[in-house]
Design a protein around this motif. Structure first.
Motif, PDB file in Angstrom:
ATOM      1  N   GLU A 101       0.827  -1.200   0.000  1.00  0.00           N
ATOM      2  CA  GLU A 101       0.000   0.000   0.000  1.00  0.00           C
ATOM      3  C   GLU A 101       0.870   1.262   0.000  1.00  0.00           C
ATOM      4  O   GLU A 101       0.591   2.217  -0.734  1.00  0.00           O
ATOM      5  CB  GLU A 101      -0.930   0.016   1.206  1.00  0.00           C
TER       6      GLU A 101
ATOM      7  N   GLU B 228       2.381   1.820  -3.381  1.00  0.00           N
ATOM      8  CA  GLU B 228       1.385   2.367  -4.300  1.00  0.00           C
ATOM      9  C   GLU B 228       1.145   3.849  -4.017  1.00  0.00           C
ATOM     10  O   GLU B 228       1.050   4.657  -4.946  1.00  0.00           O
ATOM     11  CB  GLU B 228       0.075   1.578  -4.189  1.00  0.00           C
ATOM     12  N   GLU B 229       1.052   4.203  -2.730  1.00  0.00           N
ATOM     13  CA  GLU B 229       0.877   5.611  -2.366  1.00  0.00           C
ATOM     14  C   GLU B 229       2.085   6.436  -2.781  1.00  0.00           C
ATOM     15  O   GLU B 229       1.941   7.571  -3.253  1.00  0.00           O
ATOM     16  CB  GLU B 229       0.638   5.737  -0.863  1.00  0.00           C
TER      17      GLU B 229
ATOM     18  N   ALA C 108       4.099   5.783  -5.278  1.00  0.00           N
ATOM     19  CA  ALA C 108       4.041   5.936  -6.744  1.00  0.00           C
ATOM     20  C   ALA C 108       3.039   7.023  -7.118  1.00  0.00           C
ATOM     21  O   ALA C 108       3.310   7.847  -8.011  1.00  0.00           O
ATOM     22  CB  ALA C 108       3.662   4.607  -7.394  1.00  0.00           C
ATOM     23  N   GLU C 109       1.903   7.067  -6.423  1.00  0.00           N
ATOM     24  CA  GLU C 109       0.905   8.110  -6.680  1.00  0.00           C
ATOM     25  C   GLU C 109       1.477   9.489  -6.335  1.00  0.00           C
ATOM     26  O   GLU C 109       1.288  10.461  -7.074  1.00  0.00           O
ATOM     27  CB  GLU C 109      -0.367   7.832  -5.866  1.00  0.00           C
ATOM     28  N   CYS C 110       2.181   9.578  -5.219  1.00  0.00           N
ATOM     29  CA  CYS C 110       2.805  10.861  -4.827  1.00  0.00           C
ATOM     30  C   CYS C 110       3.835  11.300  -5.867  1.00  0.00           C
ATOM     31  O   CYS C 110       3.906  12.483  -6.210  1.00  0.00           O
ATOM     32  CB  CYS C 110       3.467  10.741  -3.460  1.00  0.00           C
ATOM     33  N   GLU C 111       4.648  10.353  -6.331  1.00  0.00           N
ATOM     34  CA  GLU C 111       5.643  10.694  -7.350  1.00  0.00           C
ATOM     35  C   GLU C 111       4.963  11.153  -8.635  1.00  0.00           C
ATOM     36  O   GLU C 111       5.427  12.091  -9.294  1.00  0.00           O
ATOM     37  CB  GLU C 111       6.558   9.494  -7.609  1.00  0.00           C
ATOM     38  N   ARG C 112       3.865  10.508  -9.010  1.00  0.00           N
ATOM     39  CA  ARG C 112       3.126  10.915 -10.204  1.00  0.00           C
ATOM     40  C   ARG C 112       2.589  12.332 -10.034  1.00  0.00           C
ATOM     41  O   ARG C 112       2.751  13.196 -10.897  1.00  0.00           O
ATOM     42  CB  ARG C 112       1.970   9.945 -10.468  1.00  0.00           C
ATOM     43  N   ARG C 113       1.978  12.606  -8.878  1.00  0.00           N
ATOM     44  CA  ARG C 113       1.446  13.950  -8.607  1.00  0.00           C
ATOM     45  C   ARG C 113       2.567  14.977  -8.545  1.00  0.00           C
ATOM     46  O   ARG C 113       2.395  16.125  -8.964  1.00  0.00           O
ATOM     47  CB  ARG C 113       0.657  13.952  -7.302  1.00  0.00           C
TER      48      ARG C 113
END
Length: 135
Positions: free
Chosen positions: A83, A86-87, A89-94
């Motif tokens: 988890e 995944e979070e 990766a989402e932070c890096e994307r944002r």
């Protein structure tokens, strides 16, 4: 009545009975003590071994419970790690999106600054031209 030799307790038979009885009692008593001692030691060894088995069983049970708890903890940590990855990766994307927006905004600010500068230059040139014309 029959005539015969009577066995008396004072005779030879009595002596043999006394010797045989004493021997039998001695052998029987000795065998009884020996068997009793063997049984006692056997019971003692079984008692100690049983106690050891009980302690070993308790230790095995506690160890198995601990292993199961640790396995459950590892499963929980793996799911939490998944988890968090995944979070992340989402932070890096944002973060990448935010960086692009910042670059765009900086470009807009530079363009706005250049536009203001050009507008000031244009006004200054107009003002200078008016002064030269006498207006």
């Amino acid at each position: 009545m029959t005539q015969g030799r009577a066995i008396t307790m004072d005779g030879e038979l009595w002596e043999w009975l006394k010797v045989g009885g004493a021997t039998g009692v001695g052998i029987g008593g000795g065998a009884g003590v020996f068997m009793g001692t063997l049984l006692f030691f056997r019971w003692m060894l079984n008692f100690i071994a049983g106690r050891t088995d009980i302690n070993q069983q308790r230790t095995d049970t506690i160890r198995n419970e601990l292993i199961e708890e640790l396995r459950e903890d590892v499963k929980i940590l793996k799911s939490e790690n998944k988890e968090m990855r995944e979070e992340l990766a989402e932070c890096e994307r944002r973060h990448g999106i935010s960086d692009r927006k910042i670059i765009e905004l900086e470009g807009m600010l530079q363009a706005a600054g250049l536009a203001r500068q050009m507008a000031q230059q244009s006004r200054a040139a107009d003002t200078l031209a008016r002064k030269e014309r006498g207006e």
